[in-house]
Scaffold this active site. Structure first.
Site, PDB file in Angstrom:
ATOM      1  N   ARG A 102     149.686  23.591 149.217  1.00 21.85           N
ATOM      2  CA  ARG A 102     149.715  24.594 150.174  1.00 21.85           C
ATOM      3  C   ARG A 102     150.703  24.458 151.098  1.00 21.85           C
ATOM      4  O   ARG A 102     151.203  25.553 151.683  1.00 21.85           O
ATOM      5  CB  ARG A 102     148.305  24.597 150.960  1.00 21.85           C
ATOM      6  CG  ARG A 102     146.774  24.998 150.130  1.00 21.85           C
ATOM      7  CD  ARG A 102     145.883  24.542 150.516  1.00 21.85           C
ATOM      8  NE  ARG A 102     145.301  25.087 151.659  1.00 21.85           N
ATOM      9  CZ  ARG A 102     144.367  24.602 152.568  1.00 21.85           C
ATOM     10  NH1 ARG A 102     143.638  23.446 152.170  1.00 21.85           N
ATOM     11  NH2 ARG A 102     144.235  25.227 153.724  1.00 21.85           N
ATOM     12  N   ARG A 158     135.792  22.121 152.003  1.00 17.07           N
ATOM     13  CA  ARG A 158     136.489  23.298 150.877  1.00 17.07           C
ATOM     14  C   ARG A 158     137.014  22.561 149.689  1.00 17.07           C
ATOM     15  O   ARG A 158     137.664  21.470 150.001  1.00 17.07           O
ATOM     16  CB  ARG A 158     137.454  23.984 151.829  1.00 17.07           C
ATOM     17  CG  ARG A 158     136.890  25.189 152.705  1.00 17.07           C
ATOM     18  CD  ARG A 158     138.005  25.981 153.522  1.00 17.07           C
ATOM     19  NE  ARG A 158     139.323  26.043 152.951  1.00 17.07           N
ATOM     20  CZ  ARG A 158     140.357  26.527 153.503  1.00 17.07           C
ATOM     21  NH1 ARG A 158     140.040  27.019 154.767  1.00 17.07           N
ATOM     22  NH2 ARG A 158     141.308  26.653 152.968  1.00 17.07           N
ATOM     23  N   ARG A 187     151.281  36.097 155.131  1.00 13.81           N
ATOM     24  CA  ARG A 187     151.788  35.135 154.544  1.00 13.81           C
ATOM     25  C   ARG A 187     152.940  35.199 153.771  1.00 13.81           C
ATOM     26  O   ARG A 187     153.447  34.206 153.334  1.00 13.81           O
ATOM     27  CB  ARG A 187     150.560  34.409 153.417  1.00 13.81           C
ATOM     28  CG  ARG A 187     149.926  33.151 154.130  1.00 13.81           C
ATOM     29  CD  ARG A 187     148.900  32.632 153.230  1.00 13.81           C
ATOM     30  NE  ARG A 187     148.356  31.488 153.482  1.00 13.81           N
ATOM     31  CZ  ARG A 187     147.111  31.405 153.852  1.00 13.81           C
ATOM     32  NH1 ARG A 187     146.311  32.152 154.524  1.00 13.81           N
ATOM     33  NH2 ARG A 187     146.605  29.900 153.765  1.00 13.81           N
ATOM     34  N   LYS A 223     144.185  27.323 163.151  1.00 15.87           N
ATOM     35  CA  LYS A 223     143.922  29.081 163.307  1.00 15.87           C
ATOM     36  C   LYS A 223     142.592  29.548 163.545  1.00 15.87           C
ATOM     37  O   LYS A 223     142.129  30.530 164.263  1.00 15.87           O
ATOM     38  CB  LYS A 223     144.931  29.766 162.150  1.00 15.87           C
ATOM     39  CG  LYS A 223     146.357  29.576 162.036  1.00 15.87           C
ATOM     40  CD  LYS A 223     147.143  30.087 160.960  1.00 15.87           C
ATOM     41  CE  LYS A 223     146.651  29.988 159.697  1.00 15.87           C
ATOM     42  NZ  LYS A 223     146.995  28.567 159.287  1.00 15.87           N
ATOM     43  N   ARG A 262     138.412  17.846 157.553  1.00 15.66           N
ATOM     44  CA  ARG A 262     137.759  19.251 158.061  1.00 15.66           C
ATOM     45  C   ARG A 262     136.426  19.479 157.291  1.00 15.66           C
ATOM     46  O   ARG A 262     136.436  19.143 155.798  1.00 15.66           O
ATOM     47  CB  ARG A 262     138.640  20.349 157.705  1.00 15.66           C
ATOM     48  CG  ARG A 262     138.068  22.011 157.840  1.00 15.66           C
ATOM     49  CD  ARG A 262     139.051  22.962 158.111  1.00 15.66           C
ATOM     50  NE  ARG A 262     139.850  23.282 156.808  1.00 15.66           N
ATOM     51  CZ  ARG A 262     140.791  24.123 156.905  1.00 15.66           C
ATOM     52  NH1 ARG A 262     141.198  24.703 158.306  1.00 15.66           N
ATOM     53  NH2 ARG A 262     141.566  24.394 155.813  1.00 15.66           N
TER      54      ARG A 262
HETATM   55  P1  AMP Z   1     143.128  29.740 154.280  1.00 12.83           P
HETATM   56  O1  AMP Z   1     141.652  29.668 154.333  1.00 12.83           O
HETATM   57  O2  AMP Z   1     143.675  30.863 155.114  1.00 12.83           O
HETATM   58  O3  AMP Z   1     143.625  28.382 154.159  1.00 12.83           O
HETATM   59  O4  AMP Z   1     143.375  30.465 152.674  1.00 12.83           O
HETATM   60  C1  AMP Z   1     142.967  29.487 151.621  1.00 12.83           C
HETATM   61  C2  AMP Z   1     143.551  30.182 150.440  1.00 12.83           C
HETATM   62  O5  AMP Z   1     143.309  31.638 150.186  1.00 12.83           O
HETATM   63  C3  AMP Z   1     145.334  30.101 150.303  1.00 12.83           C
HETATM   64  O6  AMP Z   1     145.539  28.738 149.893  1.00 12.83           O
HETATM   65  C4  AMP Z   1     145.706  31.059 149.571  1.00 12.83           C
HETATM   66  O7  AMP Z   1     145.132  30.888 148.125  1.00 12.83           O
HETATM   67  C5  AMP Z   1     144.520  32.096 149.694  1.00 12.83           C
HETATM   68  N1  AMP Z   1     145.147  33.063 150.786  1.00 12.83           N
HETATM   69  C6  AMP Z   1     144.426  33.193 151.884  1.00 12.83           C
HETATM   70  N2  AMP Z   1     145.160  34.222 152.621  1.00 12.83           N
HETATM   71  C7  AMP Z   1     146.066  34.650 151.796  1.00 12.83           C
HETATM   72  C8  AMP Z   1     147.320  35.580 151.978  1.00 12.83           C
HETATM   73  N3  AMP Z   1     147.415  36.154 153.085  1.00 12.83           N
HETATM   74  N4  AMP Z   1     147.803  35.714 150.936  1.00 12.83           N
HETATM   75  C9  AMP Z   1     147.783  35.304 149.711  1.00 12.83           C
HETATM   76  N5  AMP Z   1     146.888  34.251 149.566  1.00 12.83           N
HETATM   77  C10 AMP Z   1     146.102  33.955 150.652  1.00 12.83           C
END
Ligand code: AMP
Length: 251
Positions: A200, A189, A101, A26, A157
């Site tokens: 996740r 990360r 989400r 994404k 990554r």
């Molecule tokens: P991402 O970078 O999108 O993989 O997000 C990393 C982490 O941030 C996720 O595993 C969640 O802990 C938190 N996070 C990101 N976006 C959301 C969301 N829309 N709702 C809740 N937690 C989020």
């Protein structure tokens, strides 16, 4: 190049959602669309990481949940997105990456966009009039990748401080660990480990899979794109899908 400039000047992308499991690409695809269509990528993960870096109250609260691969509470994430969407760079459109989400976040976004779209413009003539993008419905694009490929994508990554995304297996930097563009060191990360990956994926299966079904069944404009192909091919597929969905009925 000339085509990209022309596309950007005439095409109003409006709100775009990129949906999909962790690691489908994404962020990579949002960055490509951002350059082509001149609209910002709004990644809730990036916004939360920025809060964490700045030690804001939200960042401190999110830190532990993120490290465990769990979701941050809806009201906090919705408030953060609300503030971000108020910025003037969203006037032509925006790409939401990693949001919504949960069904609660999707309902919040529906209300937010619905309020913008249906606000009667003439009731208060002195109020600021909605921009053209505020009248456009959401386009939701699901990027799908077989689950067994995702683990490699996640653990491989690497990211530059400016947010450029590489992968040691599928999209390596020319010099290992160094960003091709600005020479900065690449980092992994904290949550891109195998253990956190499974957490996740669990959060994705329990909460976000329903969001995808929601857009698939209710969304006026939903499409699925195969993400298990070269980055440029995925970008081309998303690009043509976006143009098709937006122009289907003149919006
Ligand atoms: P991402 O970078 O999108 O993989 O997000 C990393 C982490 O941030 C996720 O595993 C969640 O802990 C938190 N996070 C990101 N976006 C959301 C969301 N829309 N709702 C809740 N937690 C989020």
């Amino acid at each position: 190049m000339a085509e990209a400039v022309t596309t950007q000047s005439v095409f109003l992308p409006g709100p775009v959602l990129l949906l999909g499991a962790p690691g489908v690409g994404k962020g990579t695809q949002a960055q490509a669309l951002m350059e082509e269509f001149g609209m910002p990528q709004i990644s809730t993960g990036d916004l939360l990481r920025e809060n964490r870096r700045l030690h804001t109250p939200l960042g401190l609260l999110a830190d532990e949940l993120m490290n465990k691969g769990q979701l941050v509470p809806d009201n906090l994430v919705n408030g953060m997105v609300d503030a971000r969407l108020a910025a003037p760079d969203t006037q032509r459109g925006y790409i939401l990456d990693g949001f919504p989400r949960t069904l609660q976040q999707a309902a919040w976004l529906d209300d937010f966009i619905g309020m913008q779209r249906h606000e009667p413009a003439d009731q208060n003539p002195s109020a600021p009039q909605p921009s053209p993008v505020e009248k456009l419905p959401v386009v939701a694009i699901l990027i799908s990748v077989p689950e067994q490929v995702l683990l490699e994508r996640i653990t491989g990554r690497r990211i530059s401080p400016a947010g450029r995304i590489y992968n040691v297996y599928t999209n390596p930097a020319k010099v290992d660990g160094i960003c091709d563009v600005d020479g900065s060191p690449l980092v992994q990360r904290k949550d891109d480990t195998e253990a956190v990956f499974y957490e996740r994926m669990k959060a994705f299966a329990e909460k976000t899979a329903d969001v995808i079904e929601y857009y698939r069944s209710h969304g006026e404009r939903f499409a699925e794109v195969k993400g298990d192909q070269a980055v440029a091919s995925v970008t081309a597929a998303i690009r043509s899908t976006l143009l098709r969905l937006r122009h289907a009925d003149g919006s």
